[in-house]
Design an enzyme around this catalytic site. Structure first.
Site, PDB file in Angstrom:
ATOM      1  N   ASP A  22      -0.962  15.903   5.523  1.00 37.25           N
ATOM      2  CA  ASP A  22      -1.817  15.128   4.615  1.00 37.25           C
ATOM      3  C   ASP A  22      -3.110  15.906   4.320  1.00 37.25           C
ATOM      4  O   ASP A  22      -4.194  15.522   4.749  1.00 37.25           O
ATOM      5  CB  ASP A  22      -2.125  13.780   5.304  1.00 37.25           C
ATOM      6  CG  ASP A  22      -2.879  12.826   4.408  1.00 37.25           C
ATOM      7  OD1 ASP A  22      -2.880  13.021   3.185  1.00 37.25           O
ATOM      8  OD2 ASP A  22      -3.487  11.883   4.956  1.00 37.25           O
ATOM      9  N   TYR A  79       0.851  -1.189   0.000  1.00 39.14           N
ATOM     10  CA  TYR A  79       0.000   0.000   0.000  1.00 39.14           C
ATOM     11  C   TYR A  79       0.883   1.234   0.000  1.00 39.14           C
ATOM     12  O   TYR A  79       1.908   1.287   0.686  1.00 39.14           O
ATOM     13  CB  TYR A  79      -0.896   0.008   1.247  1.00 39.14           C
ATOM     14  CG  TYR A  79      -1.788   1.220   1.318  1.00 39.14           C
ATOM     15  CD1 TYR A  79      -2.870   1.370   0.454  1.00 39.14           C
ATOM     16  CD2 TYR A  79      -1.537   2.232   2.246  1.00 39.14           C
ATOM     17  CE1 TYR A  79      -3.675   2.498   0.504  1.00 39.14           C
ATOM     18  CE2 TYR A  79      -2.348   3.360   2.296  1.00 39.14           C
ATOM     19  CZ  TYR A  79      -3.415   3.480   1.422  1.00 39.14           C
ATOM     20  OH  TYR A  79      -4.206   4.596   1.465  1.00 39.14           O
ATOM     21  N   ARG A 112     -13.412   5.274  -1.929  1.00 41.70           N
ATOM     22  CA  ARG A 112     -13.370   5.378  -0.466  1.00 41.70           C
ATOM     23  C   ARG A 112     -14.468   6.329  -0.026  1.00 41.70           C
ATOM     24  O   ARG A 112     -14.615   7.412  -0.602  1.00 41.70           O
ATOM     25  CB  ARG A 112     -11.997   5.894  -0.031  1.00 41.70           C
ATOM     26  CG  ARG A 112     -11.984   6.483   1.376  1.00 41.70           C
ATOM     27  CD  ARG A 112     -10.589   6.765   1.842  1.00 41.70           C
ATOM     28  NE  ARG A 112     -10.546   7.885   2.769  1.00 41.70           N
ATOM     29  CZ  ARG A 112      -9.447   8.340   3.357  1.00 41.70           C
ATOM     30  NH1 ARG A 112      -8.284   7.754   3.129  1.00 41.70           N
ATOM     31  NH2 ARG A 112      -9.497   9.378   4.178  1.00 41.70           N
ATOM     32  N   ASP A 164      -2.949   5.421  -2.792  1.00 41.61           N
ATOM     33  CA  ASP A 164      -3.849   6.454  -2.282  1.00 41.61           C
ATOM     34  C   ASP A 164      -3.788   7.666  -3.211  1.00 41.61           C
ATOM     35  O   ASP A 164      -2.764   8.350  -3.273  1.00 41.61           O
ATOM     36  CB  ASP A 164      -3.367   6.832  -0.875  1.00 41.61           C
ATOM     37  CG  ASP A 164      -4.242   7.834  -0.167  1.00 41.61           C
ATOM     38  OD1 ASP A 164      -5.171   8.361  -0.806  1.00 41.61           O
ATOM     39  OD2 ASP A 164      -3.990   8.076   1.029  1.00 41.61           O
ATOM     40  N   GLU A 206     -14.121   4.213   5.297  1.00 41.56           N
ATOM     41  CA  GLU A 206     -13.077   4.825   6.140  1.00 41.56           C
ATOM     42  C   GLU A 206     -13.558   5.064   7.566  1.00 41.56           C
ATOM     43  O   GLU A 206     -14.735   5.419   7.788  1.00 41.56           O
ATOM     44  CB  GLU A 206     -12.628   6.149   5.497  1.00 41.56           C
ATOM     45  CG  GLU A 206     -11.657   7.001   6.311  1.00 41.56           C
ATOM     46  CD  GLU A 206     -10.280   6.359   6.559  1.00 41.56           C
ATOM     47  OE1 GLU A 206     -10.235   5.163   6.929  1.00 41.56           O
ATOM     48  OE2 GLU A 206      -9.268   7.075   6.425  1.00 41.56           O
ATOM     49  N   HIS A 230      -7.167   4.438  -4.913  1.00 45.34           N
ATOM     50  CA  HIS A 230      -8.426   4.795  -4.251  1.00 45.34           C
ATOM     51  C   HIS A 230      -8.614   6.300  -4.239  1.00 45.34           C
ATOM     52  O   HIS A 230      -7.666   7.078  -4.112  1.00 45.34           O
ATOM     53  CB  HIS A 230      -8.601   4.142  -2.879  1.00 45.34           C
ATOM     54  CG  HIS A 230      -7.729   4.600  -1.765  1.00 45.34           C
ATOM     55  ND1 HIS A 230      -7.858   5.828  -1.167  1.00 45.34           N
ATOM     56  CD2 HIS A 230      -6.736   3.970  -1.111  1.00 45.34           C
ATOM     57  CE1 HIS A 230      -6.989   5.929  -0.190  1.00 45.34           C
ATOM     58  NE2 HIS A 230      -6.276   4.821  -0.144  1.00 45.34           N
ATOM     59  N   CYS A 286      -6.983  13.522   7.017  1.00 44.26           N
ATOM     60  CA  CYS A 286      -6.905  12.118   7.403  1.00 44.26           C
ATOM     61  C   CYS A 286      -8.318  11.685   7.760  1.00 44.26           C
ATOM     62  O   CYS A 286      -9.068  12.424   8.415  1.00 44.26           O
ATOM     63  CB  CYS A 286      -5.996  11.973   8.619  1.00 44.26           C
ATOM     64  SG  CYS A 286      -6.252  10.428   9.511  1.00 44.26           S
ATOM     65  N   ASP A 336      -5.870  10.215  -2.929  1.00 46.60           N
ATOM     66  CA  ASP A 336      -6.610  11.286  -2.239  1.00 46.60           C
ATOM     67  C   ASP A 336      -7.968  11.547  -2.908  1.00 46.60           C
ATOM     68  O   ASP A 336      -8.755  10.638  -3.094  1.00 46.60           O
ATOM     69  CB  ASP A 336      -5.763  12.570  -2.196  1.00 46.60           C
ATOM     70  CG  ASP A 336      -4.657  12.506  -1.152  1.00 46.60           C
ATOM     71  OD1 ASP A 336      -4.569  11.485  -0.440  1.00 46.60           O
ATOM     72  OD2 ASP A 336      -3.882  13.465  -1.041  1.00 46.60           O
ATOM     73  N   ASN A 365      -8.882  -0.374   6.821  1.00 41.81           N
ATOM     74  CA  ASN A 365      -7.721   0.474   7.122  1.00 41.81           C
ATOM     75  C   ASN A 365      -7.347   0.327   8.593  1.00 41.81           C
ATOM     76  O   ASN A 365      -8.070   0.800   9.467  1.00 41.81           O
ATOM     77  CB  ASN A 365      -8.101   1.932   6.803  1.00 41.81           C
ATOM     78  CG  ASN A 365      -7.006   2.924   7.165  1.00 41.81           C
ATOM     79  OD1 ASN A 365      -5.900   2.547   7.534  1.00 41.81           O
ATOM     80  ND2 ASN A 365      -7.323   4.215   7.058  1.00 41.81           N
ATOM     81  N   GLU A 384     -11.284   9.341  -2.716  1.00 39.80           N
ATOM     82  CA  GLU A 384     -12.184   9.503  -1.566  1.00 39.80           C
ATOM     83  C   GLU A 384     -13.188  10.629  -1.796  1.00 39.80           C
ATOM     84  O   GLU A 384     -12.954  11.532  -2.610  1.00 39.80           O
ATOM     85  CB  GLU A 384     -11.360   9.763  -0.302  1.00 39.80           C
ATOM     86  CG  GLU A 384     -10.627  11.090  -0.327  1.00 39.80           C
ATOM     87  CD  GLU A 384      -9.378  11.112   0.558  1.00 39.80           C
ATOM     88  OE1 GLU A 384      -8.728  10.064   0.721  1.00 39.80           O
ATOM     89  OE2 GLU A 384      -9.066  12.202   1.072  1.00 39.80           O
TER      90      GLU A 384
HETATM   91  C1  LIG Z   1      -5.142   5.722   4.725  1.00 42.73           C
HETATM   92  C2  LIG Z   1      -4.766   7.156   4.694  1.00 42.73           C
HETATM   93  O1  LIG Z   1      -5.591   7.810   3.764  1.00 42.73           O
HETATM   94  C3  LIG Z   1      -3.326   7.347   4.216  1.00 42.73           C
HETATM   95  O2  LIG Z   1      -3.063   8.398   3.609  1.00 42.73           O
HETATM   96  O3  LIG Z   1      -2.510   6.499   4.514  1.00 42.73           O
HETATM   97  C4  LIG Z   1      -4.868   7.861   6.086  1.00 42.73           C
HETATM   98  C5  LIG Z   1      -4.060   7.188   7.150  1.00 42.73           C
HETATM   99  C6  LIG Z   1      -3.819   8.005   8.408  1.00 42.73           C
HETATM  100  O4  LIG Z   1      -3.711   9.238   8.318  1.00 42.73           O
HETATM  101  O5  LIG Z   1      -3.666   7.410   9.469  1.00 42.73           O
HETATM  102  C7  LIG Z   1      -6.344   8.000   6.453  1.00 42.73           C
HETATM  103  O6  LIG Z   1      -6.944   9.010   6.059  1.00 42.73           O
HETATM  104  O7  LIG Z   1      -6.873   7.098   7.104  1.00 42.73           O
HETATM  105 MG   LIG Z   2      -4.720   9.213   2.582  1.00 40.86          MG
END
Ligand SMILES: C[C@](O)(C(=O)O)[C@H](CC(=O)O)C(=O)O
Ligand SMILES: [Mg+2]
Length: 303
Positions: free
Chosen positions: A64, A50, A161, A91, A191, A118, A128, A93, A214, A120
């Site tokens: 993020d 991943y 997602r 990912d 999620e 993926h 996040c 986004d 996740n 979202e």
């Molecule tokens: C899965 C996720 O999208 C990621 O970017 O890894 C994040 C992980 C995290 O920030 O812990 C998420 O949005 O869950």
């Molecule tokens: Mg992410």
């Protein structure tokens, strides 16, 4: 198997992932935030990886929030997929924009070697999934993006997602996921579900649809094992940021040691040795390959 031989993969990554998903057993996808981590994960026996938006952006020194670009992500995909030769779930986004941007993103990430992406249903700045106050796109707008992603792909899987469970509730998340499947999504990533009951209820609504769980740390999902997610009805599980978190902690300790001691000696026992590092990256395989090519070119030129 070295990076160079992996570059000549016979079958597209997306097709290899589809085939693996047909087999029984949950697919365990640890996060690998660069090519070196990808090689180490493959060495540990994983069949897929991943690539996390959170870990890529943190590696770039960024939060993020959807600041990185599709080109940044493609750079990471090339190293993780290229080095490991494994199918990589990536990912993407929010797809970095609307329909046309989503199409360009999917095409770029597939060309870079991704097996799945993926996308979202948040709007920018995205967050996040385990934080509060996420803002969502309308179900129709997100379905249009999923449709755009599907139009742009060759073999890559499109995973939709939904971040809706936290703000709109489980039923709304299920309704959104149904719409995204109608738009052509191959799999769903619900999620930030917060209990075994929620994971089971979501899976019960989608028999036969591959679902991704996740298992991020320090988030809203309590710790479950891969076997538990499998029993809830999930086809894939990710540990998205774990490799980055462990590496970051080790780096923190290293810099503190050098600052304190004026030397890195205290950290030697924590280091991969030169020999171990070369073994991991196949240093001598590359040299041998180079020698082989040089010899065969010389012998051909003499014929
Ligand atoms: C899965 C996720 O999208 C990621 O970017 O890894 C994040 C992980 C995290 O920030 O812990 C998420 O949005 O869950
Ligand atoms: Mg992410």
């Amino acid at each position: 198997m070295s990076y160079l031989s992996d570059l000549v993969q016979r079958e597209p990554a997306g097709r290899r992932l589809r085939e693996r998903l047909q087999q029984p057993g949950i697919l365990r996808l640890p996060g690998a935030h660069n090519g070196l981590a990808a090689l180490q994960a493959r060495e540990a026996g994983f069949q897929g990886l991943y690539l996390s938006g959170a870990a890529m952006s943190a590696s770039m020194g960024l939060p993020d929030l959807g600041i990185m670009t599709a080109a940044d992500v493609a750079f990471f995909v090339r190293q993780v997929a290229g080095a490991s030769g494994l199918p990589v779930v990536v990912d993407a986004d929010t797809g970095f924009g609307e329909a046309l941007n989503v199409m360009a993103t999917v095409a770029a990430l597939e060309t870079a070697g991704a097996a799945a992406v993926h996308i979202e249903d948040q709007i920018l700045p995205k967050k996040c999934g385990h934080l509060s106050d996420k803002r969502l796109a309308s179900p129709g707008d997100m379905a249009a993006k999923v449709g755009a992603a599907v139009r742009a792909r060759r073999d890559i899987l499109v995973i939709a997602r939904t971040d809706a469970a936290a703000s709109e509730g489980l039923e709304a998340a299920i309704a959104r996921a149904r719409l995204y499947l109608e738009a052509g999504a191959d799999a769903i990533f619900p999620e930030a579900l917060t209990s075994a009951e929620m994971f089971r209820a979501f899976a019960d609504a989608f028999p036969g649809v591959p679902l991704l769980a996740n298992m991020t740390e320090f988030g809203r999902t309590p710790p479950f094992t891969a076997a538990e997610f499998e029993s809830f009805g999930y086809a894939m599980v990710i540990w998205p940021v774990s490799s980055l978190r462990v590496a970051a902690k080790a780096q923190e300790e290293l810099y503190a040691a050098i600052a304190r001691d004026g030397a890195a000696t205290a950290m030697l026992p924590r280091m991969q040795t030169r020999a171990e590092l070369y073994e991991t990256i196949g240093y001598f395989d590359y040299e041998a390959l180079d020698g082989l090519i040089a010899r065969s070119t010389i012998s051909k030129s003499r014929q």
